[in-house]
Design an enzyme around this catalytic site. Structure first.
Site, PDB file in Angstrom:
ATOM      1  N   CYS A  85       0.842  -1.198   0.000  1.00 33.60           N
ATOM      2  CA  CYS A  85       0.000   0.000   0.000  1.00 33.60           C
ATOM      3  C   CYS A  85       0.878   1.249   0.000  1.00 33.60           C
ATOM      4  O   CYS A  85       1.635   1.474   0.954  1.00 33.60           O
ATOM      5  CB  CYS A  85      -0.915  -0.003   1.226  1.00 33.60           C
ATOM      6  SG  CYS A  85      -2.016   1.422   1.308  1.00 33.60           S
ATOM      7  N   PRO A  86       0.803   2.078  -1.035  1.00 33.04           N
ATOM      8  CA  PRO A  86       1.596   3.319  -1.037  1.00 33.04           C
ATOM      9  C   PRO A  86       1.073   4.364  -0.069  1.00 33.04           C
ATOM     10  O   PRO A  86       1.798   5.279   0.309  1.00 33.04           O
ATOM     11  CB  PRO A  86       1.488   3.799  -2.488  1.00 33.04           C
ATOM     12  CG  PRO A  86       0.204   3.229  -2.979  1.00 33.04           C
ATOM     13  CD  PRO A  86       0.036   1.913  -2.287  1.00 33.04           C
TER      14      PRO A  86
END
Length: 322
Positions: A157-158
């Site tokens: 997840c950025p």
């Protein structure tokens, strides 16, 4: 008409006759608000006050008939917003900084694993990571962004700057939930602002006139509303997709996208049969590790050391971990 003695006493006492005690202001119907103008006279105060300070209690009760109730509900609303914000930052911090389930091994363990797999002829890249030089547990995957193997890998997840795996998947779901709550509070705040500060209503002016009026009333607030609606849509889609995979399918995002690569999944044209699916209710209990004071008993599995599964012929649930 006052007598000459009353006039003399009034002049000697500062221009008005003295009144013993303090005249009480009769209470109104709206939570003890004073009736204006007061029926009795009040004695002179020891300090000077402005006319606005004198009229403020009465004006509040005239404008807001239920001011006390509104203040109470406003306090409860602010308290809920504060708790939501604290829970949001807590789950975000745990998703960001906690261990997502990194599979660790010493140099001796790596050498031993390579020798064992080479002697048995099972040096397969599906169970062996050529980058980390370790034997990959079931449901694990090497993350190309973090350059490490993650147990029960879901995705990278950025937004939290970390992988989502067995160690922080629950905190990631909490982060999504409280983020959705804060977005709803933001949208509610924008609507309340327009209701108070903008002289327009949807029922009176119609949709397009109402939109143009609120946009010109406060362009910054209108931008915040559009931004909140945009984030609301993708957060709702993400959290619904995650709940569907956890509760209904019993798989992760990586397993759903690459189900044909794994031998323990039975993939058809319309469905994916997962060996880790034990029913919607049981999946939620095991994922969130719900106990409810001993009422539930979740099955807690250490996915960093789980390397194989076998099909259980006697159990009706299909597969079991070994």
């Amino acid at each position: 008409m006052m007598s000459s003695r009353g006039v003399f006493l009034a002049q000697a006492g500062g221009g008005r006759p003295r009144v013993r005690g303090r005249a009480r202001t009769p209470a109104g119907r709206d939570g003890g608000c004073p009736v204006w103008p007061p029926s009795g006279r009040r004695e002179a105060r020891p300090r000077r006050t402005t006319l606005a300070a004198e009229l403020r209690p009465a004006s509040d009760c005239v404008v807001f008939p239920k001011l006390a109730e509104k203040k109470k509900f406003a306090f409860l609303r602010e308290l809920q917003q504060f708790h939501t914000l604290v829970a949001l930052f807590y789950n975000f911090g745990k998703s960001w900084k906690s261990d997502p389930g990194i599979i660790k091994a010493s140099e001796e363990q790596k050498k031993k694993t390579i020798v064992e797999l080479a002697e048995t002829g099972s040096l397969d890249l599906s169970i062996f990571c050529s980058t980390c030089l370790i034997r990959k547990p079931v449901r694990s995957k090497h993350c190309a962004v973090c350059n490490r193997c993650i147990a029960k890998f879901d995705h990278h997840c950025p937004w939290v700057g970390n992988c989502v795996g067995s160690g922080n998947h629950r905190y990631f779901m909490g982060y999504l939930f409280f983020l959705l709550c804060m977005i709803c509070w933001m949208i509610y705040g924008c609507i309340c602002y327009w209701r108070i500060h903008c002289a327009t209503t949807y029922t009176k002016d119609g949709f397009w006139t109402y939109v143009t009026q609120i946009a010109t009333c406060s362009s910054w607030m209108f931008w915040m509303f559009l931004n909140s609606v945009f984030h609301f849509m993708w957060v709702v889609v993400l959290i619904m997709c995650q709940i569907y995979q956890i509760a209904c399918l019993g798989i992760t995002t990586n397993e759903r996208m690459n189900a044909r690569r794994y031998k323990h999944f039975k993939v058809t044209s319309t469905s994916i049969e997962s060996p880790f699916n034990h029913g919607c209710f049981r999946n939620l209990i095991d994922f969130f590790e719900l106990r409810c004071c001993g009422l539930f008993r979740p099955v807690v599995v250490d996915w960093t050391t789980q390397h194989s599964i076998d099909y259980d012929q006697t159990s009706g649930s299909g597969y079991q971990l070994v």
